[in-house]
Design a protein around this motif. Structure first.
Motif, short mmCIF file in Angstrom:
data_model
loop_
_atom_site.label_atom_id
_atom_site.label_comp_id
_atom_site.label_asym_id
_atom_site.label_seq_id
_atom_site.Cartn_x
_atom_site.Cartn_y
_atom_site.Cartn_z
N HIS A 133 -9.21 8.59 11.62
CA HIS A 133 -9.18 8.60 10.01
C HIS A 133 -9.18 7.34 9.51
O HIS A 133 -10.36 7.26 8.44
CB HIS A 133 -7.81 9.35 9.68
N TYR A 134 -8.53 6.33 9.94
CA TYR A 134 -8.66 5.16 9.24
C TYR A 134 -9.53 4.15 9.88
O TYR A 134 -9.63 3.15 8.91
CB TYR A 134 -6.95 4.52 9.31
N HIS A 158 -1.52 14.33 11.02
CA HIS A 158 -1.62 13.17 10.18
C HIS A 158 -0.41 12.87 9.50
O HIS A 158 -0.05 11.66 9.60
CB HIS A 158 -2.82 13.08 9.21
N PHE A 159 0.14 13.73 8.72
CA PHE A 159 1.25 13.58 7.95
C PHE A 159 2.36 13.28 8.58
O PHE A 159 3.25 12.41 8.39
CB PHE A 159 1.36 14.44 6.72
N LEU A 162 2.30 9.50 9.79
CA LEU A 162 2.78 8.66 8.92
C LEU A 162 4.19 8.71 8.74
O LEU A 162 4.80 7.70 8.65
CB LEU A 162 1.93 9.19 7.66
N ALA A 163 4.65 9.86 8.66
CA ALA A 163 6.18 10.02 8.48
C ALA A 163 7.12 9.39 9.80
O ALA A 163 7.84 8.80 9.40
CB ALA A 163 6.76 11.46 8.37
N ARG A 166 6.60 5.58 9.14
CA ARG A 166 7.47 5.01 7.77
C ARG A 166 9.01 5.01 8.37
O ARG A 166 9.58 3.92 7.80
CB ARG A 166 7.31 6.14 6.74
N VAL B 6 5.92 9.00 0.06
CA VAL B 6 5.24 7.55 0.59
C VAL B 6 3.96 8.06 1.24
O VAL B 6 3.14 7.16 1.20
CB VAL B 6 6.55 6.80 1.47
N GLU B 7 4.02 9.07 2.16
CA GLU B 7 2.77 9.18 2.95
C GLU B 7 1.53 9.47 2.18
O GLU B 7 0.55 8.92 2.53
CB GLU B 7 3.01 10.65 3.89
N THR B 8 1.86 10.33 1.12
CA THR B 8 0.81 10.45 0.35
C THR B 8 0.06 9.23 -0.34
O THR B 8 -1.32 9.21 -0.35
CB THR B 8 0.98 11.58 -0.68
N PHE B 10 0.38 6.19 0.83
CA PHE B 10 -0.28 5.33 1.63
C PHE B 10 -1.61 6.04 1.90
O PHE B 10 -2.45 5.14 1.72
CB PHE B 10 0.63 5.41 2.95
N ASP B 11 -1.86 7.25 2.26
CA ASP B 11 -2.97 7.81 2.56
C ASP B 11 -4.16 7.46 1.30
O ASP B 11 -5.29 7.16 1.70
CB ASP B 11 -2.89 9.22 2.97
#
Lengths: 170, 193
Positions: A133-134, A158-159, A162-163, A166, B6-8, B10-11
């Motif tokens: 993705h990135y 993906h989420f 990211l969580a 974080r 935060v995830e949204t 960031f993306d």
């Protein structure tokens, strides 16, 4: 991901276009200083300190055996740290690192890929999704097609990744 | 409507950044509210790893202004190859001011350009007009007023700074004369946004 940029940096260095080289990094220098100082007003001052240090290095002819971007990010990290410790950090540590990274040194230099070290705590699948993705700029549909998963499932992976990042270490 | 996570955020930032846009990290920190610490850490790691974006023109002007100890607005005008008189004439026309009072506009603009006039109370119409003349986010550029040169900066100047001389000249010729009653021009440059 960085090949073209590194090649352009080398060209600018060889052409002696030091100011142009620093200028090309000024956006990310400002961005990272704003983030490190959490949007505080001193960010521009810290960014300026970064620029002066880089200029000082290059104007006295120092060149590096690592890509210039690595040096830029190292100096950003250092100057932000120095800001928070109000200059109590031993500057010699940065001096030593820069000397070790120079073309004159043959000493061992530990380098890690910032993206890979960031996503290292994730599962292999989560890492793959973030890379695609990135780094490869693929959307969830294309990633799903490559991994044999539905776009919605990729979106969730993906989420979730990211969580985890974080909550991960600073 | 629920707050973005935060995830949204960031993306959204990372996607825009990789697309070649120049999203402002400060806007995203504000949008993250109480979660801004987490977002700042994530974005910092991302920016460390991602290819560096091109700086905006305003950022380039800021950098040059800092290195050369020159007022950013002056640098921007020079980049546009415009004389001060040309900018003033354009301002008078765009703001619909009396051409006979262009000298007063010139004094105010000169003060603004060299950083002796506080840009905060300057009317939005002035910024709009200046933005169209200088083709940039002039308000942001003007807000980056010069600071006294640091000893470490002096070594990188191409030539000795003329800033002190400019500031002295501007202070010696205040825009608003004491014996004049305030008019539209005073209001535009000093009364507030």
């Amino acid at each position: 991901m960085h090949d073209a940029r590194d090649a352009e940096d080398t060209r600018l260095l060889e052409a002696g276009e030091i100011t142009r080289l620093i200028e090309s990094y000024y956006g990310v220098i400002l961005d990272r200083c704003h983030l490190k100082l959490r949007g505080g007003g001193d960010a521009v001052d810290v960014a300026h300190e970064v620029v002066l240090r880089l200029l000082s290095e290059l104007k006295r002819g120092r060149r590096y055996r690592v890509p210039f971007r690595v040096v830029v990010h190292k100096v950003i990290d250092w100057k932000a740290k120095e800001h928070f410790t109000r200059g109590k950090v031993q500057e010699v540590e940065l001096d030593e690192w820069l000397a070790l990274a120079s073309t004159e040194s043959t000493g061992e230099l530990d380098l890690d890929d910032p993206f890979e070290s960031w996503i290292a705590p994730l599962t292999e699948l989560e890492q793959t999704v973030l890379r695609l993705h990135y780094l490869d700029d693929l959307d969830f549909q294309e990633i799903g097609r490559r991994l044999g998963k539905k776009p919605n499932a990729v979106h969730q992976i993906h989420f979730r990744a990211l969580a985890k990042l974080r909550k991960g270490p600073a | 409507m629920s707050e973005p996570t935060v995830e949204t955020l960031f993306d959204e930032f990372a996607t825009r950044y990789l697309r070649g846009e120049q999203p402002d990290v400060r806007d995203y920190l504000v949008r993250a509210g109480a979660e801004s610490e987490d977002l700042a850490r994530m974005l910092d790691r991302f920016l460390h790893a991602a290819p560096a974006r091109e700086p905006t023109e305003e950022e380039v002007v800021l950098l040059q202004a800092r290195l050369e100890q020159e007022p950013p607005l002056l640098l921007l005008r020079r980049r546009r190859k415009l004389t001060r008189a040309a900018v003033v004439d354009a301002l008078v026309g765009l703001l619909g001011l009396d051409a006979a009072k262009s000298g007063k506009v010139r004094r105010y603009y000169s003060d603004l350009e060299v950083g002796v006039l506080d840009p905060r109370p300057v009317d939005g119409r002035v910024w709009e007009a200046l933005g169209s003349v200088l083709q940039a986010n002039v308000r942001a550029v003007a807000a980056l007023r010069p600071e006294p040169p640091a000893p470490s900066a002096l070594a990188y100047m191409r030539e000795p700074t003329g800033l002190q001389a400019k500031l002295s000249m501007a202070e010696a010729a205040p825009a608003a004369q004491a014996d004049e009653a305030p008019d539209e021009i005073d209001r535009l440059f000093t009364a507030g946004p």
